[in-house]
Design an enzyme around this catalytic site. Structure first.
Site, PDB file in Angstrom:
ATOM      1  NE  ARG A 237       7.771  -0.884 -10.872  1.00 58.11           N
ATOM      2  CZ  ARG A 237       6.660  -1.299 -10.261  1.00 58.11           C
ATOM      3  NH1 ARG A 237       5.924  -2.250 -10.833  1.00 58.11           N
ATOM      4  NH2 ARG A 237       6.281  -0.782  -9.106  1.00 58.11           N
ATOM      5  CD  GLU A 266       5.271   1.841 -17.104  1.00 54.92           C
ATOM      6  OE1 GLU A 266       4.711   2.324 -16.093  1.00 54.92           O
ATOM      7  OE2 GLU A 266       5.443   0.622 -17.247  1.00 54.92           O
ATOM      8  CG  HIS A 285       2.193  -0.126 -14.883  1.00 56.99           C
ATOM      9  ND1 HIS A 285       3.450   0.355 -14.628  1.00 56.99           N
ATOM     10  CD2 HIS A 285       1.966  -1.055 -13.914  1.00 56.99           C
ATOM     11  CE1 HIS A 285       3.967  -0.230 -13.559  1.00 56.99           C
ATOM     12  NE2 HIS A 285       3.083  -1.096 -13.101  1.00 56.99           N
TER      13      HIS A 285
END
Length: 326
Positions: A237, A266, A285
């Protein structure tokens, strides 16, 4: 009467039909300011939630008095306040294992892309700059037979170690909350301190869950310990890394290069300094982002949801079983 559930993320029709067979479904393909009022109205009588990324905390739970289960379509669950869910007797589930191999593939690919400068040199060719033989300024570095340090030796970390050991002949160092004797036997991995991983590894791969203990786990101190030739990649993360410290380490040449599939914010801002660095590979991601894996994750999450509403124990339960509370 079927239990009412809210699906707040776009899912394949086969998943939608599976849940509809067992539940009354309210379906939001996207969550934004235009749907939030409707979502919160439906939440008043919902018994289940299925999706990913929604922050489920005390504030949301206050709006959902009938909620029985929250099913995350992800292995991560830092969006869930487990203490609040437990206190209210609400089950929470995630989707471990089904994405292990895919995420491990992504991280090996990211390490190779950084080491061999693949995105940078792809752009070099497409921009018409390849007009003569390459010189050493274009060279990358080898990945095979180097030392890989894995921080976070869970199931995904082990899958990365497998690929690195058998595919690339890499020496494996790892740091984890506890020893993993199976990876030590199978991949000749060596358990060591975080400091030793930082000091000795040529490639450092961060794969820890985001918790209060792991927030900013890698920062200025850790980057200062790394080799100047080290390559750092993050597949966990964004908030597990101090991004300002990473930018500084790259700017000052404390490490050679980096790759990241995750960011603190994000989607990442277009003016983030990492995006302008040629020695950094940035991904949106994509760790588990294949059609096959995302379908398997959604199916697993849907099965967790339905089982929980049927009074059965879901296989990926993160909270206590309500019936066992005192």
């Amino acid at each position: 009467m079927k239990p009412k559930v809210i699906i707040y993320k776009k899912v394949e029709p086969v998943i939608l039909e599976y849940v509809r067979d067992a539940c009354e479904v309210v379906y939001f393909e996207n969550m934004d300011e235009n749907t939030s009022a409707s979502f919160y109205e439906e939440l008043k009588t919902a018994e289940g939630l299925l999706g990913a990324g929604l922050k489920v905390d005390e504030e949301l739970l206050e709006r959902a008095p009938q909620l029985k289960i929250v099913s995350n379509i992800s292995v991560g669950y830092d969006n869930l306040d487990l203490a609040a869910l437990n206190s209210r007797g609400v089950m929470a589930t995630n989707t471990p294992d089904v994405l292990n191999e895919t995420v491990a593939d992504t991280m090996i690919g990211l390490m190779l892309a950084v080491a061999r400068r693949i995105p940078e040199l792809d752009h070099y060719v497409k921009a018409g700059e390849w007009t003569a033989n390459l010189t050493p300024i274009h060279f990358g570095v080898d990945m095979h037979h180097k030392t890989l340090g894995i921080i976070g030796m869970g199931r995904i970390g082990a899958a990365i170690a497998k690929r690195a050991h058998f595919g690339f002949g890499m020496n494996i160092l790892y740091h984890n909350r506890s020893r993993n004797e199976e990876v030590e036997r199978t991949y000749q991995a060596t358990y060591c301190t975080l400091e030793k991983v930082c000091q000795e590894a040529d490639f450092i791969c961060l794969m820890v869950p985001l918790t209060p203990e792991t927030q900013n786990l890698i920062g200025e101190k850790e980057f200062a310990l790394m080799k100047k030739t080290a390559i750092f990649v993050n597949g966990s993360r964004g908030a597990t890394v101090d991004e300002e410290a990473l930018v500084k380490a790259l700017q000052e040449g404390k490490i050679l290069a980096a790759g990241t599939d995750v960011f603190v914010q994000e989607p990442v801002s277009p003016d983030h300094p990492l995006l302008s660095m040629p020695n950094v590979v940035t991904l949106p991601h994509i760790g588990s982002a294949t059609a096959e894996t995302r379908l398997a994750m959604a199916r697993f999450a849907a099965e967790n949801l339905v089982m929980g509403l049927e009074g059965k124990q879901p296989p990926a339960l993160l909270t206590a079983i309500p019936s066992k509370r005192s």
